[in-house]
Enzyme design. Structure first.
Site, PDB file in Angstrom:
ATOM      1  N   GLU A   1       0.812  -1.221   0.000  1.00 58.10           N
ATOM      2  CA  GLU A   1       0.000   0.000   0.000  1.00 58.10           C
ATOM      3  C   GLU A   1       0.850   1.278   0.000  1.00 58.10           C
ATOM      4  O   GLU A   1       0.903   2.009   0.992  1.00 58.10           O
ATOM      5  CB  GLU A   1      -0.949  -0.013   1.203  1.00 58.10           C
ATOM      6  CG  GLU A   1      -1.897  -1.208   1.188  1.00 58.10           C
ATOM      7  CD  GLU A   1      -2.867  -1.220   2.354  1.00 58.10           C
ATOM      8  OE1 GLU A   1      -2.803  -0.309   3.201  1.00 58.10           O
ATOM      9  OE2 GLU A   1      -3.691  -2.149   2.432  1.00 58.10           O
TER      10      GLU A   1
ATOM     11  N   GLU B   1      -4.151  -9.053  -0.506  1.00 62.18           N
ATOM     12  CA  GLU B   1      -4.494  -8.828   0.900  1.00 62.18           C
ATOM     13  C   GLU B   1      -5.961  -8.472   1.042  1.00 62.18           C
ATOM     14  O   GLU B   1      -6.532  -7.770   0.209  1.00 62.18           O
ATOM     15  CB  GLU B   1      -3.644  -7.694   1.501  1.00 62.18           C
ATOM     16  CG  GLU B   1      -3.925  -7.474   2.985  1.00 62.18           C
ATOM     17  CD  GLU B   1      -3.236  -6.239   3.543  1.00 62.18           C
ATOM     18  OE1 GLU B   1      -2.037  -6.061   3.254  1.00 62.18           O
ATOM     19  OE2 GLU B   1      -3.891  -5.462   4.230  1.00 62.18           O
TER      20      GLU B   1
END
Length: 257
Positions: free
Chosen positions: A62, A143
């Site tokens: 991220e 994820e």
């Protein structure tokens, strides 16, 4: 095996910390960026000592999170351009152990995605558009978790609704109903995903794979509150009749040889 990187040493970050807003010191091609690339190589080398090999690594977790002030978790910020240049100048050459063309595209074979904003931008739109523009790249779900939002935080051992969410995403494993949801997908490791077309409008969702041994695995998700009768047609074996109970997940498997 796919490796996903998380923490970066504090001394390599502009904020000298592990969380909050921060990025790699220096510029792509510089010593800090090359040092971070060497961390990846060392990670893979240590696993190789135990005969564990990786066929891909992600460039980080991220990267947009590392651009948020007061972000509370481990993060490393990258703009798209910075990440591209780091891959092309540092990570890619380090992984292939030779200097080469600096274009990042040489080293990129797919895109890792998380599901957290799917309620704002449906995957059919975001991932569908990406696949349309770049059909030669894989799209990896890397994820997902439930219980992360402020309105629904923490573990809920009795939540079959979360099991449905995970089946819808086909990603993570936790010890609660989501575990049983994910168990269905153990039948399709490293398989070739194939398209499934419905003869009429249906509430069912599905994903099908051809396994290396030639067998077929079809997983059906029914998120509706009513049972759905259906038939599967495979030219190799004919028709298979079945039904999906309300709020159910089931897997069908058959040989084609």
């Amino acid at each position: 095996m796919l490796a996903n990187s998380w923490s970066v040493p504090a001394w390599l970050q502009t904020n000298s910390g592990l969380s909050s807003k921060g990025s790699l010191k220096g510029q792509p091609g510089g010593k800090e960026h090359k040092t971070w690339a060497k961390y990846y190589v060392r990670f893979l080398e240590e696993y190789a000592k135990y005969n564990l090999s990786f066929w891909a690594v992600t460039t980080g977790n991220e990267p947009s999170a590392g651009q948020m002030t007061n972000y509370s978790f481990q993060a490393l910020g990258f703009t798209a351009e910075e990440q591209r240049d780091w891959v092309g100048l540092d990570l890619g050459p380090a992984l292939v152990v030779r200097e080469s063309d600096v274009r990042a595209g040489r080293y990129i074979h797919g895109v890792g995605v998380h599901w957290y904003l799917d309620t704002l931008v449906p995957a059919e739109l975001s991932l569908g558009t990406t696949h349309h523009l770049y059909p030669e790249y894989y799209l990896f779900g890397t994820e997902a978790c439930a219980g992360w939002s402020p309105s629904d935080r923490g573990v809920r051992l009795d939540s079959w609704e979360r099991a449905e969410q995970y089946a819808h995403s086909i990603i993570q494993v936790l010890y609660c109903p989501m575990f049983y949801s994910m168990a269905h997908f153990r039948y399709c490791p490293m398989g070739l995903r194939v398209g499934v077309s419905f003869s009429q409008e249906t509430k069912l969702e599905s994903s099908a794979f051809i396994r290396p041994d030639g067998s077929v695995v079809l997983t059906i998700l029914n998120r509706s509150s009513s049972e759905v009768q259906f038939e599967v047609y495979d030219p190799a074996v004919g028709f298979i009749s079945s039904s999906a109970p309300a709020h159910s997940l089931l897997t069908l498997a058959w040989n084609t040889l």
